[in-house]
Motif scaffolding. Structure first.
Motif, PDB file in Angstrom:
ATOM      1  N   LEU A 140       0.852  -1.183   0.000  1.00 10.36           N
ATOM      2  CA  LEU A 140       0.000   0.000   0.000  1.00 10.36           C
ATOM      3  C   LEU A 140       0.895   1.243   0.000  1.00 10.36           C
ATOM      4  CD1 LEU A 140      -2.862   1.229   0.213  1.00 10.36           C
ATOM      5  CD2 LEU A 140      -2.605   1.127   2.707  1.00 10.36           C
ATOM      6  N   ILE A 141       0.951   1.926  -1.137  1.00 14.06           N
ATOM      7  CA  ILE A 141       1.797   3.116  -1.279  1.00 14.06           C
ATOM      8  C   ILE A 141       0.975   4.348  -0.924  1.00 14.06           C
ATOM      9  CG2 ILE A 141       3.376   4.360  -2.781  1.00 14.06           C
ATOM     10  CD1 ILE A 141       4.067   1.398  -2.294  1.00 14.06           C
ATOM     11  N   LEU A 142       1.259   4.924   0.224  1.00 14.74           N
ATOM     12  CA  LEU A 142       0.553   6.108   0.709  1.00 14.74           C
ATOM     13  C   LEU A 142       1.361   7.365   0.419  1.00 14.74           C
ATOM     14  CD1 LEU A 142      -0.561   4.656   4.156  1.00 14.74           C
ATOM     15  CD2 LEU A 142      -2.017   5.040   2.155  1.00 14.74           C
ATOM     16  N   PRO A 143       0.711   8.537   0.415  1.00 14.62           N
ATOM     17  CA  PRO A 143       1.455   9.778   0.187  1.00 14.62           C
ATOM     18  C   PRO A 143       2.612   9.982   1.170  1.00 14.62           C
ATOM     19  CG  PRO A 143      -0.893  10.184  -0.036  1.00 14.62           C
ATOM     20  CD  PRO A 143      -0.745   8.772   0.435  1.00 14.62           C
ATOM     21  N   CYS A 144       2.439   9.517   2.403  1.00 15.77           N
ATOM     22  CA  CYS A 144       3.507   9.692   3.390  1.00 15.77           C
ATOM     23  C   CYS A 144       4.741   8.860   3.037  1.00 15.77           C
ATOM     24  CB  CYS A 144       3.011   9.324   4.785  1.00 15.77           C
ATOM     25  SG  CYS A 144       2.513   7.592   4.976  1.00 15.77           S
ATOM     26  N   ASP A 145       4.574   7.829   2.210  1.00 12.19           N
ATOM     27  CA  ASP A 145       5.699   6.968   1.841  1.00 12.19           C
ATOM     28  C   ASP A 145       6.610   7.615   0.803  1.00 12.19           C
ATOM     29  OD1 ASP A 145       4.735   4.939   3.524  1.00 12.19           O
ATOM     30  OD2 ASP A 145       3.446   4.133   1.931  1.00 12.19           O
ATOM     31  N   ILE A 146       6.102   8.611   0.082  1.00 11.66           N
ATOM     32  CA  ILE A 146       6.886   9.237  -0.991  1.00 11.66           C
ATOM     33  C   ILE A 146       6.935  10.750  -0.805  1.00 11.66           C
ATOM     34  CG2 ILE A 146       6.536   7.414  -2.702  1.00 11.66           C
ATOM     35  CD1 ILE A 146       4.234   8.988  -3.810  1.00 11.66           C
ATOM     36  N   ASN A 147       7.035  11.152   0.461  1.00  6.37           N
ATOM     37  CA  ASN A 147       7.204  12.564   0.796  1.00  6.37           C
ATOM     38  C   ASN A 147       6.061  13.427   0.264  1.00  6.37           C
ATOM     39  OD1 ASN A 147       8.630  14.580   2.116  1.00  6.37           O
ATOM     40  ND2 ASN A 147       9.756  15.178   0.268  1.00  6.37           N
ATOM     41  N   ARG A 179      -9.612  11.907  -1.104  1.00  2.54           N
ATOM     42  CA  ARG A 179      -8.604  12.400  -0.160  1.00  2.54           C
ATOM     43  C   ARG A 179      -8.939  12.073   1.282  1.00  2.54           C
ATOM     44  NH1 ARG A 179      -5.957  18.082  -2.248  1.00  2.54           N
ATOM     45  NH2 ARG A 179      -5.464  17.378  -4.376  1.00  2.54           N
ATOM     46  N   ASP A 180     -10.225  12.060   1.634  1.00  3.37           N
ATOM     47  CA  ASP A 180     -10.570  11.715   3.013  1.00  3.37           C
ATOM     48  C   ASP A 180     -10.267  10.251   3.294  1.00  3.37           C
ATOM     49  OD1 ASP A 180     -12.503  10.913   1.244  1.00  3.37           O
ATOM     50  OD2 ASP A 180     -14.216  11.550   2.457  1.00  3.37           O
ATOM     51  N   LEU A 181     -10.488   9.394   2.296  1.00  2.38           N
ATOM     52  CA  LEU A 181     -10.159   7.982   2.472  1.00  2.38           C
ATOM     53  C   LEU A 181      -8.643   7.786   2.551  1.00  2.38           C
ATOM     54  CD1 LEU A 181     -10.791   4.971   2.574  1.00  2.38           C
ATOM     55  CD2 LEU A 181     -10.984   4.984   0.072  1.00  2.38           C
ATOM     56  N   VAL A 182      -7.897   8.486   1.710  1.00  9.85           N
ATOM     57  CA  VAL A 182      -6.434   8.381   1.740  1.00  9.85           C
ATOM     58  C   VAL A 182      -5.899   8.852   3.088  1.00  9.85           C
ATOM     59  CG1 VAL A 182      -4.294   9.222   0.708  1.00  9.85           C
ATOM     60  CG2 VAL A 182      -6.218   8.593  -0.758  1.00  9.85           C
ATOM     61  N   ALA A 183      -6.483   9.923   3.625  1.00 12.16           N
ATOM     62  CA  ALA A 183      -6.050  10.418   4.939  1.00 12.16           C
ATOM     63  C   ALA A 183      -6.330   9.391   6.033  1.00 12.16           C
ATOM     64  CB  ALA A 183      -6.762  11.736   5.249  1.00 12.16           C
TER      65      ALA A 183
END
Length: 273
Positions: A140-147, A179-183
């Motif tokens: 699971l590649i999240l935004p926090c994983d790629i700065n 975006r709410d789900l990604v958060a």
């Protein structure tokens, strides 16, 4: 029961035989013997009322064990085609987004946070159930994983269904955009180690909780569940975990009117599907 035991014994011997010769080419005589066992097993499945996928996946499993077998198993596929002609494929019923939100809300109220989030992942990512139930945190590649260079999440599928097709990709990804789900995914799954499963229990447990949510909402999730009017009998419009993928694909096509977009996002190899 003796018939079932005989079929299982024959099928087990078949897998051992194919496995021992998997490194070489299969002789025509061996293929004839294998086809005889397979067709007998498929007829047994049909007579016993088993689901179609057991027949097709058995043939696929045998074909995957030997490079020389795939093109020689046509008798079994001929039987499968006759099966489908007599018993047309039933498509999954797409779950309405408002209904899914009700499922997720009740799941959260019961403390089943991962159940609610993974239901949304299945719908928004157009995922097959096994794709999110078998996934690990590292997939699971999240935004926090790629700065935070991207605002969406990606779920990597290591073993897609069409991986054995010559022109299919060996790995795919499912894009999750809200975006709410990604958060929420970032908050719940972000701190986990890369080898941690997104769903730590069994698939049967997840399906059982899905059915419990459906019964709470009086939504048909069992083929023999009573209808909302109270009448008993078999219900043909049943929601299951496959309804998430059907809903995601339907909503995306309604939004884009593009079959290519739906095919690419859902990872279907055949446009006809």
């Amino acid at each position: 029961r003796p018939v079932v035991e005989e079929q299982v014994k024959s099928l087990g011997a078949l897998f051992v035989k194919v496995d021992l010769g998997a490194t070489g080419q299969t002789a025509q005589g061996d293929a004839s013997e294998i086809n005889e066992v397979l067709t007998s097993y498929i007829r047994h499945l049909w007579r016993s009322g088993a689901p179609y996928y057991r027949a097709s996946e058995t043939i696929n499993s045998v074909a995957a064990m030997s490079s020389g077998l795939r093109r020689l198993l046509y008798p079994g596929w001929d039987l499968c085609r006759q099966w489908l002609e007599k018993e047309p494929t039933q498509h999954h019923v797409a779950i309405l987004f408002s209904c899914l939100l009700a499922f997720v809300t009740i799941a959260f109220l019961r403390g089943w946070v991962r159940v609610g989030l993974l239901l949304m992942v299945g719908r928004c990512g157009i995922c097959r159930p096994c794709e999110f139930l078998d996934a690990r945190r590292g997939l699971l590649i999240l935004p926090c994983d790629i700065n935070y260079d991207q605002s969406y999440a990606l779920l990597i599928v290591e073993d897609p269904k069409a991986r054995h097709h010559p022109t299919a990709a060996s790995r795919q990804n499912r894009r999750i955009e809200p975006r709410d789900l990604v958060a929420a995914l970032d908050l719940v799954f972000g701190p986990l180690p890369s080898d941690a499963p997104l769903w730590p229990a069994s698939k049967e447990t997840f399906r059982a909780r899905f059915k419990m949510l459906g019964r709470t909402l009086e939504v048909p999730v069992d083929s023999h569940q009573r209808s909302p009017s109270g009448s008993s009998g078999q219900c043909s419009q049943v929601l299951d975990l496959g309804s998430l993928r059907a809903a995601g694909a339907t909503d995306l096509y309604s939004l884009t009117q593009s079959l290519d977009t739906v095919q690419g996002r859902g990872g279907w190899h055949d446009r006809k599907v």
